[in-house]
Structures are given as C-alpha cells and as structure tokens.
Design an enzyme around this catalytic site. Structure first.
Site, PDB file in Angstrom:
ATOM      1  N   ASP A  11       1.104  -1.193  -0.043  1.00  0.00           N
ATOM      2  CA  ASP A  11      -0.075   0.076   0.161  1.00  0.00           C
ATOM      3  C   ASP A  11       1.149   1.063   0.014  1.00  0.00           C
ATOM      4  O   ASP A  11       1.668   1.463   0.733  1.00  0.00           O
ATOM      5  CB  ASP A  11      -0.800   0.188   1.212  1.00  0.00           C
ATOM      6  CG  ASP A  11      -2.097  -0.979   1.097  1.00  0.00           C
ATOM      7  OD1 ASP A  11      -2.547  -1.315   0.106  1.00  0.00           O
ATOM      8  OD2 ASP A  11      -2.538  -1.495   2.101  1.00  0.00           O
ATOM      9  N   ASP A 130     -13.854  -3.531  -1.344  1.00  0.00           N
ATOM     10  CA  ASP A 130     -13.542  -3.220  -0.001  1.00  0.00           C
ATOM     11  C   ASP A 130     -15.015  -3.252   0.446  1.00  0.00           C
ATOM     12  O   ASP A 130     -15.872  -2.334   0.288  1.00  0.00           O
ATOM     13  CB  ASP A 130     -13.093  -1.876   0.328  1.00  0.00           C
ATOM     14  CG  ASP A 130     -11.265  -1.830  -0.311  1.00  0.00           C
ATOM     15  OD1 ASP A 130     -10.926  -2.796  -0.553  1.00  0.00           O
ATOM     16  OD2 ASP A 130     -11.174  -0.437  -0.439  1.00  0.00           O
TER      17      ASP A 130
END
Length: 251
Positions: A11, A130
C-alpha cells in the site's frame, strides 16, 4: 489442483509503503521498490501495488514507481489506484504491470470492467472490493474505505464476474490489520457464487490464518501486508507449513 498463491501487498502513500488497522492509523513500512525485490526473491507468487491515496487525491498512479518495481521483480505484478480508463491501463502495462486492480472507478462506472476486459483480456482485470459488515450485511465502500454505498458485496461480485473481471480481491474492512484471521465465512460464500479466483485480504496474523482461508474460506490466493513487511511471517516458512497441511503451494 491449482496451487494457492501468497501475495504481499504494497500500500503506497507519498512514495512509501504504509500499513494501518481498519484502513486508518497508517505507519511507515519501508521503500516499496526494496520490499518488492525482497518479496520476489523470497518466494512470493505475486505482488499487489496499491496507490491508496490516488483516488482520494484525484490523480493517476505513480508511473515512475511502477517502472522501478517492475524492473526488480520477475513475478506477476498487479497495480491499482486512480485507474479510470483504457488509457490508464495501457500506460501501466507499458510501465511493466501485468494486471490492474480497479475499485471505486468500477463501482462508479461498471462499463469500465467490460471495456478493460474486451481490450486487454479478463486475465488482466482484477476488481478490488472493500466491504464492511454492518448489522449482518456486507456493504461495498469506496475511496479507500471512506465512502459507504448501498451496494451489497455478493451482488456486486456476481456483476463484476458477468462484466468480465478475471479475479476479485476482497478486503474485509472489519478484519483489515487486526491479525485476527480472514473473513472466511464471506469468502466461502463468494467462492460458491462466482467462478473466478478470489483473493482474500484483511486479517492475516498467523500461519494458521492462511491455512484456514484456503480451506474454510476456499480462497484461491491470500494477500497480506504487515505480517510480511515487519518480518512476522517469513514467506518460505509459511509455504512449508501450508504444504505440511496438504495445501498445494509453489515452493
């Protein structure tokens, strides 16, 4: 039997690898180019590179970083963050990405999945979802988990497969960074609903968590970040233990 894949996730924010808990409280985890090379050398099956602030900051993925990572790795490499067009994907593939991950842009304009699949092939298109469980139902979130939608996880998964996605990367926001195990019940439902591979994300804390998500969650791949970034679970040791549990992995 197809081998199960171990996938470290980078990330990226402001050019650095970061990791948080439940999508917040980010801390620095190192140089993404250095980490990418380490993971390729240590036996990771694939890498995922997510420019997590690209959508929020309304900009494109950092091409120079993608180029540098691609030069260092010899394993499949998926890039996501700020991708909203065929042209964006074309640019990233030319920079060395093997696959792209789309998330918010796919929800906002689902036809994008069809366009990318038709242009580049379904094997190139990963749809990241998500989702958060709220009062027993899983709802899709956008923009790095900051925007709640009324779209239900399982409905959306069926649609993205129909539109030509080659894989689904499902991150449980409830489990993200908690190291308490993956969302195996939801993963098992997803696996039964669709015929494309499911990458489990969110909750890895122990080697047994990986084994459980492959067996109980029926996941095809398991993605993790902090347990790899901070040296808590060596990839080779993880794979050897999975083999002992009769889970087929590439050694």
């Amino acid at each position: 039997m197809l081998t199960k894949r171990i996938v470290p996730c980078l990330d990226i924010k402001n050019g650095r690898t970061v990791k948080g808990v439940n999508f917040v409280d980010l801390r620095d985890a190192g140089d993404p180019v250095v980490l990418a090379k380490q993971y390729a050398d240590l036996g990771a099956d694939e890498l995922v590179f997510l420019d997590i602030s690209a959508t929020l900051e309304n900009r494109k993925t950092m091409h120079d970083m993608v180029l540098k990572v691609a030069e260092q790795v010899n394993i499949p490499f998926t890039v996501g963050g700020g991708i909203s067009s065929v042209e964006d994907v074309d640019d990233l593939l030319h920079c060395g990405a093997d696959k792209v991950s789309i998330n918010s842009s796919a929800v906002k304009r689902p036809e994008l999945i069809n366009e990318l699949s038709e242009k580049f092939g379904c094997q190139c298109v990963v749809v990241a979802i998500d989702a958060k469980q709220i009062k027993g139902e899983w709802f899709v979130h956008l923009a790095g988990g900051t925007i709640l939608t009324d779209i239900k996880l399982f409905d959306w998964a069926i649609e993205v497969e129909r539109r030509g996605a080659g894989e689904i990367l499902f991150t449980s926001m409830n489990h993200d960074g908690t190291k308490a195990g993956f969302a195996n019940e939801a993963l098992a439902v997803l696996s039964n609903l669709v015929n494309i591979p499911i990458i489990a994300s969110g909750g890895a804390g122990t080697i047994q968590h990986f084994a459980d998500t492959f067996v109980k969650g029926k996941a095809d791949a398991a993605l993790a970040a902090s347990v790899f970034h901070f040296g808590e679970i060596p990839i080779l040791e993880l794979k050897k233990e999975l083999r002992k549990q009769n889970i087929e992995v590439r050694l």
